[in-house]
Each structure stands twice: as structure tokens, then as C-alpha cells.
Scaffold this motif. Structure first.
Motif, short mmCIF file in Angstrom:
data_model
loop_
_atom_site.label_atom_id
_atom_site.label_comp_id
_atom_site.label_asym_id
_atom_site.label_seq_id
_atom_site.Cartn_x
_atom_site.Cartn_y
_atom_site.Cartn_z
N SER A 173 6.52 16.21 -2.37
CA SER A 173 5.78 15.05 -1.88
C SER A 173 6.01 13.87 -2.83
N GLY A 174 5.92 12.67 -2.31
CA GLY A 174 6.15 11.48 -3.13
C GLY A 174 4.90 10.88 -3.75
N LEU A 175 3.83 11.66 -3.90
CA LEU A 175 2.60 11.13 -4.49
C LEU A 175 2.84 10.54 -5.88
N ARG A 176 2.19 9.43 -6.15
CA ARG A 176 2.20 8.83 -7.49
C ARG A 176 0.75 8.73 -7.98
N ARG A 177 0.52 8.93 -9.25
CA ARG A 177 -0.85 8.88 -9.79
C ARG A 177 -1.48 7.51 -9.61
N GLU A 178 -0.65 6.48 -9.70
CA GLU A 178 -1.15 5.11 -9.65
C GLU A 178 -1.67 4.73 -8.26
N GLN A 179 -1.30 5.50 -7.23
CA GLN A 179 -1.58 5.07 -5.86
C GLN A 179 -3.07 4.95 -5.54
N SER A 180 -3.85 5.88 -6.04
CA SER A 180 -5.29 5.85 -5.72
C SER A 180 -6.02 6.79 -6.66
N PRO A 181 -7.34 6.60 -6.82
CA PRO A 181 -8.11 7.49 -7.69
C PRO A 181 -7.98 8.96 -7.27
N THR A 182 -7.85 9.21 -5.99
CA THR A 182 -7.76 10.61 -5.53
C THR A 182 -6.43 11.24 -5.92
N ARG A 183 -5.47 10.43 -6.34
CA ARG A 183 -4.16 10.97 -6.70
C ARG A 183 -3.92 10.92 -8.23
N ALA A 184 -4.91 10.44 -8.98
CA ALA A 184 -4.71 10.18 -10.41
C ALA A 184 -4.49 11.45 -11.23
N PRO A 196 -1.14 -5.02 7.63
CA PRO A 196 -0.66 -5.71 6.42
C PRO A 196 -1.84 -6.00 5.51
N VAL A 197 -1.55 -6.19 4.22
CA VAL A 197 -2.62 -6.46 3.24
C VAL A 197 -2.26 -7.69 2.43
N SER A 198 -3.29 -8.23 1.73
CA SER A 198 -3.02 -9.35 0.84
C SER A 198 -2.22 -8.88 -0.36
N GLU A 199 -1.64 -9.80 -1.09
CA GLU A 199 -0.72 -9.43 -2.17
C GLU A 199 -1.39 -8.61 -3.25
N ASP A 200 -2.73 -8.81 -3.45
CA ASP A 200 -3.39 -8.07 -4.52
C ASP A 200 -3.99 -6.75 -4.04
N GLY A 201 -3.73 -6.38 -2.79
CA GLY A 201 -4.23 -5.10 -2.30
C GLY A 201 -3.51 -3.95 -2.97
N ASP A 202 -4.18 -2.78 -3.11
CA ASP A 202 -3.49 -1.65 -3.74
C ASP A 202 -2.50 -1.05 -2.77
N SER A 203 -1.68 -0.11 -3.27
CA SER A 203 -0.56 0.35 -2.46
C SER A 203 -0.99 1.23 -1.29
N ARG A 204 -2.26 1.65 -1.25
CA ARG A 204 -2.74 2.42 -0.10
C ARG A 204 -3.59 1.54 0.82
N ILE A 212 5.11 11.38 -10.10
CA ILE A 212 3.73 11.09 -10.52
C ILE A 212 3.63 9.96 -11.54
N HIS A 213 4.64 9.77 -12.40
CA HIS A 213 4.54 8.75 -13.45
C HIS A 213 5.14 7.41 -13.05
N TRP A 214 5.67 7.30 -11.86
CA TRP A 214 6.31 6.04 -11.44
C TRP A 214 5.26 5.01 -11.05
N THR A 215 5.55 3.74 -11.38
CA THR A 215 4.70 2.64 -10.91
C THR A 215 5.34 2.05 -9.65
N TRP A 216 4.55 1.26 -8.97
CA TRP A 216 5.05 0.59 -7.74
C TRP A 216 6.25 -0.29 -8.08
N ASP A 217 6.16 -1.01 -9.22
CA ASP A 217 7.27 -1.88 -9.60
C ASP A 217 8.53 -1.06 -9.89
N GLU A 218 8.37 0.09 -10.51
CA GLU A 218 9.54 0.93 -10.81
C GLU A 218 10.18 1.48 -9.54
N VAL A 219 9.35 1.78 -8.56
CA VAL A 219 9.90 2.23 -7.27
C VAL A 219 10.83 1.16 -6.71
N TRP A 220 10.36 -0.10 -6.75
CA TRP A 220 11.16 -1.19 -6.16
C TRP A 220 12.38 -1.54 -7.01
#
Ligand code: SF4
Length: 238
Positions: free
Chosen positions: A146-157, A214-222, A177-185
Motif C-alpha cells: 500500500s502507498g500509505l504515508r505517515r504524513e497523510q493523516s493522524p490515523t496513518r502516523a 478539489p481543495v484549497s492549496e493549504d488543505g491536507d493531502s486527504r 511511510i517516510h516520504w513527504t508530499w513534496d518528495e513524492v512530486w
């Protein structure tokens, strides 16, 4: 070949060897371990074809070019999602991509449960269109990726590289798990990988079209999933 089953998870959880200092932050060594531990018929990657998935598909193709990938085809995905699947097939033609459908067509679901079940009971809709198909896909598997990342949400931390998946009685392997959203991109751009065009239109996380906004730019990745509802997960990672 070492073979680690769901029941034997405790034996490896403390001793699992990972090199977290490489560019992939441990992901490649986790995948190398996974594909050398499980035969091809015992491990599958359940891919959403979102941004994390594109990274993971690229890394998996380096380790096992003919890996088995399953996509839960709810029949409610955006056209852009099907487009990126076709582009991934062109880029990685050896990957074995399975489009796993629900037992009920949308018409049958409407007949049994009424119209727009996702509005009235999204948990039931996800159960029919995602959870049960994944259960079927994992029924003869020992491990899934699975592609879960810890940063995505508290439930995945607290997600680990290897997790005992009580729900599906399987091992859930999460290389990113250790990747950030910026590193993904950064990875997607550096390797010129195809990606879902909706990511450029304000959709960080992309699921079925009735439940994704769609979400605003400061919305989290979920953010943007199941708006106006307390639901935050489709039930695959409960
Ligand atoms: Fe149904 Fe929405 Fe779940 Fe898709 S994400 S299966 S439309 S409730």
C-alpha cells in the motif's frame, strides 16, 4: 526462500532489515525484501493510481517488472484516472495490472440499495465496491503493498513498513511511510512519470468522483474526500 505469514509477523517486526538512508528512504529495500520473500502469486500491490501510487509503481517496476497490481475499479472513477492507468501501462508494459470490479454493477447496486448509495450510506457503498473486492483479491495472498504515508493523516502516523493487517488477515507492506508530499512530486518530476491530471486542478487525493472534491492549496493531502461527512477512509485501512 524465507516465508513470513500473517501469524509469524511478530517474529520479523523487530528485526526487519531496512536501509532508510538511501534516496528512497527505505522504500527500495522494503520492496526488495518483499519480492524476495513472497512468490509472485502471494503478493499484490493494491494501487489507487494517485500520486503516491505513481512513485510506488516506478519503484516496484525496478524491483519486479512483472509485479501483480490490482486496481479497485468501482466504476465510479474519474476519466482522468482511467487515462493515467493507460499511460502507466505504456510506461511499464510488463506490470500485470488487474482491474478488479465489484460483484454488483452500478445498476444492480441501485436496484438493491436505491440510488446514489454513496450519499446515503457511503460506508455501505465502499464496502460493496472496495472492501469486498479487496478481500477477494487478497484471499489467496499473504502480503499486500500500500502507498500509505505517515504524513497523510493522524490515523496513518503510526504506520510501519510492515503491518499486521487484522482486517484482511494479511501483511500490509507500506514502503513510502517516510516520504513527504513534496518528495513524492519531486520523484514524479525527476523521472518524468505520468500522473493523474486532476492533481494539477486542486485534487491532492483522488477517489471516486461522487466523493472527491478539489481543495484549497493549504488543505491536507486527504482533504477533499467525503466532504460534508465524518468519513475519512474507505475502509481498506481501518
Ligand atoms: Fe462509493 Fe464513494 Fe466509496 Fe466510491 S468512495 S465506493 S462512490 S462511497
Amino acid at each position: 526462500m524465507t516465508y513470513v505469514s500473517y501469524e509469524e509477523w511478530n517474529q520479523i517486526s523487530d528485526t526487519f532489515p531496512v536501509n532508510e538512508s538511501d534516496e528512497s528512504k527505505g522504500a527500495l529495500s522494503v520492496l526488495e525484501w518483499a519480492y524476495s520473500t513472497y512468490t509472485a502469486d502471494k503478493i499484490v500491490y493494491a494501487s489507487s493510481f494517485g500520486a503516491e501510487a505513481i512513485v510506488l509503481l516506478d519503484l516496484i517496476a525496478r524491483v519486479n517488472p512483472s509485479a501483480h497490481i490490482v486496481f479497485l475499479d468501482t466504476a465510479l472513477h474519474f476519466p482522468e484516472t482511467y487515462d493515467v492507468i493507460e499511460k502507466i501501462k505504456e510506461r511499464f508494459p510488463s506490470l500485470q495490472i488487474e482491474m478488479k470490479k465489484a460483484a454488483l454493477t452500478l445498476d444492480e447496486q441501485r436496484g438493491e440499495h436505491g440510488p446514489a448509495l454513496w450519499k446515503r450510506d457511503p460506508n455501505m457503498c465502499c464496502h460493496i465496491r472496495k472492501v469486498v473486492p479487496l478481500q477477494e483479491a487478497l484471499s489467496d495472498k499473504t502480503a499486500w503493498i500500500s502507498g500509505l504515508r505517515r504524513e497523510q493523516s493522524p490515523t496513518r502516523a503510526a504506520t510501519q513498513f510492515i503491518n499486521k493487517d487484522e482486517k484482511f488477515k494479511n501483511l500490509k507492506i507500506c514502503p513510502l511511510i517516510h516520504w513527504t508530499w513534496d518528495e513524492v512530486w519531486e520523484h514524479i518530476k525527476k523521472h518524468d512519470l505520468p500522473f493523474n491530471k486532476l492533481h494539477s486542478q486542486g485534487y491532492p487525493s483522488i477517489g471516486c468522483f461522487p466523493c472527491t472534491s478539489p481543495v484549497s492549496e493549504d488543505g491536507d493531502s486527504r482533504a477533499g474526500r467525503w466532504n460534508n461527512s465524518t468519513k475519512t477512509e474507505c475502509g481498506l485501512h481501518a
